[in-house]
Design an enzyme around this catalytic site. Structure first.
Site, PDB file in Angstrom:
ATOM      1  N   LYS A 129       0.847  -1.209   0.000  1.00 10.28           N
ATOM      2  CA  LYS A 129       0.000   0.000   0.000  1.00 10.28           C
ATOM      3  C   LYS A 129       0.875   1.249   0.000  1.00 10.28           C
ATOM      4  O   LYS A 129       0.629   2.196  -0.756  1.00 10.28           O
ATOM      5  CB  LYS A 129      -0.930  -0.002   1.226  1.00 10.28           C
ATOM      6  CG  LYS A 129      -2.039  -1.036   1.117  1.00 10.28           C
ATOM      7  CD  LYS A 129      -2.776  -1.265   2.432  1.00 10.28           C
ATOM      8  CE  LYS A 129      -3.745  -2.440   2.301  1.00 10.28           C
ATOM      9  NZ  LYS A 129      -4.348  -2.844   3.573  1.00 10.28           N
ATOM     10  N   GLN A 151      -4.144  -1.059   9.696  1.00 18.54           N
ATOM     11  CA  GLN A 151      -4.066  -2.436   9.201  1.00 18.54           C
ATOM     12  C   GLN A 151      -4.627  -3.407  10.239  1.00 18.54           C
ATOM     13  O   GLN A 151      -4.199  -3.407  11.388  1.00 18.54           O
ATOM     14  CB  GLN A 151      -2.605  -2.775   8.853  1.00 18.54           C
ATOM     15  CG  GLN A 151      -2.433  -4.116   8.179  1.00 18.54           C
ATOM     16  CD  GLN A 151      -3.108  -4.193   6.808  1.00 18.54           C
ATOM     17  OE1 GLN A 151      -3.019  -3.279   5.996  1.00 18.54           O
ATOM     18  NE2 GLN A 151      -3.811  -5.293   6.555  1.00 18.54           N
ATOM     19  N   ASP A 200     -10.935   2.965   4.032  1.00 20.47           N
ATOM     20  CA  ASP A 200     -11.206   1.518   3.979  1.00 20.47           C
ATOM     21  C   ASP A 200     -12.706   1.253   3.850  1.00 20.47           C
ATOM     22  O   ASP A 200     -13.119   0.158   3.476  1.00 20.47           O
ATOM     23  CB  ASP A 200     -10.716   0.856   5.277  1.00 20.47           C
ATOM     24  CG  ASP A 200      -9.440   0.056   5.074  1.00 20.47           C
ATOM     25  OD1 ASP A 200      -9.170  -0.323   3.931  1.00 20.47           O
ATOM     26  OD2 ASP A 200      -8.731  -0.180   6.069  1.00 20.47           O
TER      27      ASP A 200
END
Ligand code: NAD
Length: 305
Positions: A54, A98, A121
């Site tokens: 990412k 994460q 997200d």
């Protein structure tokens, strides 16, 4: 008959190219670039490799990128404070924590603490609620379902009026993609059935699908005779089925790919299918968040580009 392969790797490259132009346009108009912070707690190897990818992608696109690694021992309170700091930072448009987090930290509390307008997200309940309400002014869509929908659109598959069967009902894939495909709008307007472990005749449902989306996490679950001839098959499953002689994981999807290719009209491979799209859509959400911030719009009032 041999199915057309829908390449997530190629589609990701095309999306990232489009986003790179948007970043240039943003720089020219506002002298700013999208800002993304990736917060990694601990050193779980899978999480490290996801975060690394990412970060690399964000940097390649010219984002302002902060990789904020925190020790496994960080307290929940300290992590909440850190998130608040990024919530207030005008140069940060996307906050990515994460998952999974260590057991002493509540993932729910952490997700709830992220400003919904920076929740790239798409996991915050406000964004999930906006997704359910639908319409052009929705919030951030969760990245994997958004990637699946984008693949269906870019592959030229007709969704309006199509029978869509989704195998799986998880919060991150099955449920959201089932809702999204049934909404009004681009890449949707489908008639959706969601099936799961308690479904009585899984095969029979799958056979009706013009678009079959499989997210069960069971290698080879979908057999070729479960697929309607000519259907579009999106295999979300990523299952480790062995290790190569060089120590690399051998991955397989939830669909018997080689045999399914003889029946399906279009199909995604594993790897190289849905996986690469997830990261592309994360970057897309971040660019969109930056436009929103620069143009003083909340995600609830922003028309998707
Ligand atoms: P999950 O375990 O949370 O959910 C799986 C769902 O499938 C459950 O709702 C369950 O009811 C259903 N299911 C399981 N076995 C079944 C069976 N035999 N018959 C019918 N239904 C069954 O998993 P998830 O997080 O949704 O992930 C699913 C798969 O997708 C996994 O392989 C995961 O690694 C993969 N995944 C890929 C990406 C990506 O970016 N490519 C992202 C998320 C998940």
């Amino acid at each position: 008959m041999s199915a057309e392969i829908i390449s997530g790797t190629e589609m990701r490259a095309a999306i990232l190219e489009e986003l790179a132009s948007e970043v240039e346009a943003m720089k020219a108009k506002y002298g700013k670039v999208p800002g993304l912070v990736t917060i990694l707690v601990g050193e779980n190897p899978a999480s490290v490799s996801y975060v690394t990818l990412k970060v690399k992608t964000a940097l390649k696109l010219g984002f302002h990128e902060i990789q904020d690694n925190q020790p496994e021992s960080i307290t929940e309170e300290a992590l909440l404070d850190l998130i608040e700091q990024y919530n207030q930072d005008p140069n940060i448009h996307g906050i990515l924590v994460q998952l999974p987090l260590p057991k002493h930290i509540s993932e729910e509390k952490i997700i709830y603490a992220i400003d919904p307008d920076k929740d790239v997200d798409g996991f915050h309940p406000v964004n999930l609620g906006r997704m359910v309400i639908g319409g052009e002014d929705g919030g951030f869509l969760p990245c994997t379902p958004a990637g699946i929908q984008e693949m269906i659109v870019r592959s030229g598959t007709e969704t309006s009026g199509a029978e869509v069967v989704v195998v799986g009902r998880s919060n991150i894939v099955g449920k959201p993609i089932a809702i999204m495909m049934g909404q009004k709008g681009r890449g949707a307007n489908s008639t959706v059935t969601m099936v799961h472990t308690r479904t009585r005749d899984l095969a029979e449902h799958c056979r009706r699908a013009d678009i079959l989306i499989v997210a069960a996490g069971v290698p080879g679950l979908v057999k070729p005779d479960w697929i309607k001839p000519g259907a579009t098959v999106i295999d979300v499953g990523v299952n480790r089925v062995g290790t190569s002689s060089t120590g690399k994981a051998i991955l397989s999807g939830d669909v018997d790919f080689a045999e399914a290719c003889k029946v399906a009209g279009k199909i995604t491979p594993v790897p190289g299918g849905v996986g690469p799209m997830t990261i592309a859509l994360l970057m897309k959400n971040t660019v969109r968040s930056a436009w929103m911030a620069l143009e003083n719009k909340s995600s609830a009032a922003y028309v998707c580009r």
